[in-house]
Design an enzyme around this catalytic site. Structure first.
Site, PDB file in Angstrom:
ATOM      1  N   MET A   1       1.033  -0.764   0.362  1.00  0.00           N
ATOM      2  CA  MET A   1       0.513   0.082   0.249  1.00  0.00           C
ATOM      3  C   MET A   1       0.508   1.640  -0.103  1.00  0.00           C
ATOM      4  O   MET A   1       0.756   2.112  -0.665  1.00  0.00           O
ATOM      5  CB  MET A   1      -0.882  -0.095   1.358  1.00  0.00           C
ATOM      6  CG  MET A   1      -1.993  -0.985   1.200  1.00  0.00           C
ATOM      7  SD  MET A   1      -3.266  -0.789   2.833  1.00  0.00           S
ATOM      8  CE  MET A   1      -3.678   0.666   2.731  1.00  0.00           C
ATOM      9  N   ASP A   2       1.818   1.129   0.851  1.00  0.00           N
ATOM     10  CA  ASP A   2       2.547   2.578   1.142  1.00  0.00           C
ATOM     11  C   ASP A   2       3.687   2.674   0.044  1.00  0.00           C
ATOM     12  O   ASP A   2       3.788   1.871   0.109  1.00  0.00           O
ATOM     13  CB  ASP A   2       3.600   2.486   2.588  1.00  0.00           C
ATOM     14  CG  ASP A   2       2.650   2.380   3.631  1.00  0.00           C
ATOM     15  OD1 ASP A   2       1.168   2.593   3.476  1.00  0.00           O
ATOM     16  OD2 ASP A   2       2.876   1.535   4.503  1.00  0.00           O
ATOM     17  N   GLU A   3       2.987   3.792  -0.722  1.00  0.00           N
ATOM     18  CA  GLU A   3       4.205   4.369  -1.914  1.00  0.00           C
ATOM     19  C   GLU A   3       3.733   3.652  -3.042  1.00  0.00           C
ATOM     20  O   GLU A   3       4.041   3.940  -4.151  1.00  0.00           O
ATOM     21  CB  GLU A   3       6.363   4.616  -1.665  1.00  0.00           C
ATOM     22  CG  GLU A   3       5.949   5.551  -0.451  1.00  0.00           C
ATOM     23  CD  GLU A   3       5.027   7.261  -0.474  1.00  0.00           C
ATOM     24  OE1 GLU A   3       6.018   7.181  -1.897  1.00  0.00           O
ATOM     25  OE2 GLU A   3       4.965   6.615   0.414  1.00  0.00           O
ATOM     26  N   VAL A   4       2.717   2.631  -2.728  1.00  0.00           N
ATOM     27  CA  VAL A   4       2.071   2.359  -4.067  1.00  0.00           C
ATOM     28  C   VAL A   4       0.755   3.180  -4.974  1.00  0.00           C
ATOM     29  O   VAL A   4       0.428   3.595  -5.751  1.00  0.00           O
ATOM     30  CB  VAL A   4       1.720   1.031  -4.238  1.00  0.00           C
ATOM     31  CG1 VAL A   4       1.649   0.673  -5.613  1.00  0.00           C
ATOM     32  CG2 VAL A   4       3.433   0.207  -3.728  1.00  0.00           C
ATOM     33  N   LYS A  94      -5.429   1.510   7.829  1.00  0.00           N
ATOM     34  CA  LYS A  94      -5.461   0.648   6.862  1.00  0.00           C
ATOM     35  C   LYS A  94      -6.326  -0.232   5.848  1.00  0.00           C
ATOM     36  O   LYS A  94      -7.156   0.231   5.143  1.00  0.00           O
ATOM     37  CB  LYS A  94      -4.528  -0.223   6.410  1.00  0.00           C
ATOM     38  CG  LYS A  94      -3.185   1.140   6.436  1.00  0.00           C
ATOM     39  CD  LYS A  94      -1.604  -0.238   6.291  1.00  0.00           C
ATOM     40  CE  LYS A  94       0.044   0.564   5.977  1.00  0.00           C
ATOM     41  NZ  LYS A  94       0.872  -0.097   5.502  1.00  0.00           N
TER      42      LYS A  94
END
Length: 166
Positions: A1-4, A94
């Site tokens: 998830m993070d940075e995508v 999240k």
């Protein structure tokens, strides 16, 4: 998830600039982790921020990710896999963030884990550690910390992902 699909770096920059009133330039020393870009006496602030309840709840969505992932679902069985166990407060954040921004991904296609050991054909990630022993096609999603990595097929935007996979 993070940075995508979720912009954690952008949130860190906002919080850092708020707390220290010092512009943060991630183009300096490309390839380092974000905490390498701040003075040594505050380089642990990243870990404090990321471990706070609510840090992951209001992250900005990476441009075009919603539209492209929805289109990918028509061609592929799409799963969101996050190493959420690394930051225990991130689990609810999240999950709620995904429900708000990606409501078309049902809960059965969300995997919160420690190591991303998944048996899939394609993985899109910003961390090369998730490509180790991965037998499928890895796509490296560009983030400041991986700018110097050259050994993987790179995608800079979700439009590029669409061009490759749709």
């Amino acid at each position: 998830m993070d940075e995508v699909i979720a912009d954690a770096v952008g949130k860190f920059i906002k919080l850092y600039n708020r707390d220290y009133n010092v512009p943060l330039d991630l183009k300096i020393d490309a390839g380092n982790e974000i905490y390498h870009h701040v003075p040594k006496n505050v380089n642990q602030k990243w870990f404090e921020y990321i471990n706070e309840p609510g840090f992951f709840r209001d992250l900005e969505v990476i441009p075009d990710s919603q539209r492209i992932i929805k289109a990918l679902q028509e061609k592929y069985d799409v799963y969101i896999v996050s190493a959420a166990m690394e930051f225990r407060n991130s689990l609810i954040d999240k999950y709620d963030w995904l429900a708000e921004h990606f409501p078309f991904i049902d809960w059965q296609h969300i995997i919160f884990c420690g190591n991303k050991i998944v048996n899939v054909d394609i993985i899109i990630d910003d961390r090369t550690k998730n490509f180790v022993n991965f037998p499928g096609r890895p796509l490296l999603f560009t983030s400041p910390h991986n700018l110097l990595v050259t050994e993987y097929e790179r995608v800079n935007t979700w439009e590029e992902v669409a061009g490759i996979l749709l």
